[in-house]
Motif scaffolding. Structure first.
Motif: not given
Length: 313
Positions: A61-62, A77-80, A85-91, A286-287
């Protein structure tokens, strides 16, 4: 079965008698006991399965806020998330945290638990001391580390007192040390409790196994890893899975209390990113997309740990 009976006129007559009903088996469980499990089952479905399904629904959902209109987003949402890059830093940060904290905690806790299981002098007091971090609340533990690692805290003061003031740093505010401080907090908070668990399990291992190994010339180190560890290998796997889940899903509280994910994104983990996007950025789609990926990572990790620590017999 039939029996002979006498009629009023004196003649004999045959009368069928129904066979006796079989006595209930002594070991057969009562079916009515299932009713007692209904409240627990309903609770599990409502508060465990329900939120788990809701994560997958909200991820599609949006939803820009709790009181905002909702629209279907599909895979947007998955594409976003995957392009952020913040997501990959968290990974990266979460992977480092798991790769360092969980193995160090399990190995050190097993060794400490083995020492306590040998019943050294004062072993009962040692058990209580090891359990103290588990009795302290998370905010209190964060305050202890903040007092020690702040610019004018105990660590920098200790370095200056021994002539190593050049090594002093703003540990929680430095991109190179913030994540390491969080990992140290995870290890300190979990190693004592885990050691008590290992000591309790090692206490049930027959003493004859260790004595036989020592008679054959094995020292404590070899007895610990070659005799006692294989005996409780499956239990080590269970404890490792628990600590893996706690580190993966529970790191958000330490990040929130000490670093807020900074400086920059140097200490942002996946669990903190879920909180940040949901309650600060108000981007629920996103969350929960990150939540779905976090759930899948936890599932893969559990299956991997179970396979690694599976008994070979």
């Amino acid at each position: 079965m039939t029996t002979l009976t006498t009629t009023p006129d004196g003649s004999a007559a045959r009368r069928s008698v129904p066979p006796p009903s079989p006595a209930p088996a002594a070991g057969r469980p009562r079916q009515g006991g299932t009713v007692l499990a209904v409240p627990a089952l309903v609770w599990y479905l409502v508060f465990m399965v329900g939120p788990l399904l809701a994560i997958f629904v909200i991820a599609a959902l949006h939803w820009p806020g709790m009181l905002q209109p909702v629209s279907f987003a599909g895979l947007d949402n998955a594409r976003v998330v995957l392009d952020d890059p913040v997501f990959w830093d968290a990974v990266r940060n979460t992977s480092v945290q798991l790769a360092v904290a969980v193995p160090v905690m399990i190995v050190c806790a097993f060794m400490l638990g083995y020492y306590v299981a040998q019943r050294p002098p004062g072993h009962r007091v040692i058990r209580y001391l090891l359990f103290i971090p588990g009795l302290i609340s998370t905010p209190a533990k964060a305050m202890v580390f903040y007092a020690a690692l702040s610019p004018d805290g105990l660590v920098n003061g200790g370095l200056e007192s021994i002539g190593l003031g050049s090594l002093a740093d703003a540990w929680l505010a430095s991109p190179s040390t913030a994540l390491a401080c969080l990992i140290a907090l995870d290890i300190w908070a979990g190693i004592g409790f885990t050691a008590v668990l290992f000591a309790a399990r090692l206490g049930s291992v027959p003493d004859e196994l260790g004595e036989a190994a020592q008679l054959d010339g094995a020292g404590h180190w070899r007895t610990m890893w070659s005799v006692h560890f294989p005996v409780i290998r499956d239990y080590v796997g269970v404890v490792t899975m628990l600590q893996f889940l706690w580190t993966l899903f529970g790191s958000a509280q330490h990040v929130l209390l000490l670093t807020q994910g900074g400086p920059g994104t140097s200490s942002t983990t996946l669990s903190f990113l879920v909180y940040q996007k949901a309650f600060i950025a108000a981007d629920l789609g996103y969350s929960q997309t990150v939540g779905v990926l976090l759930f899948l990572a936890g599932l893969v990790g559990l299956l991997t740990i179970r396979r690694v620590f599976r008994q070979n017999y």
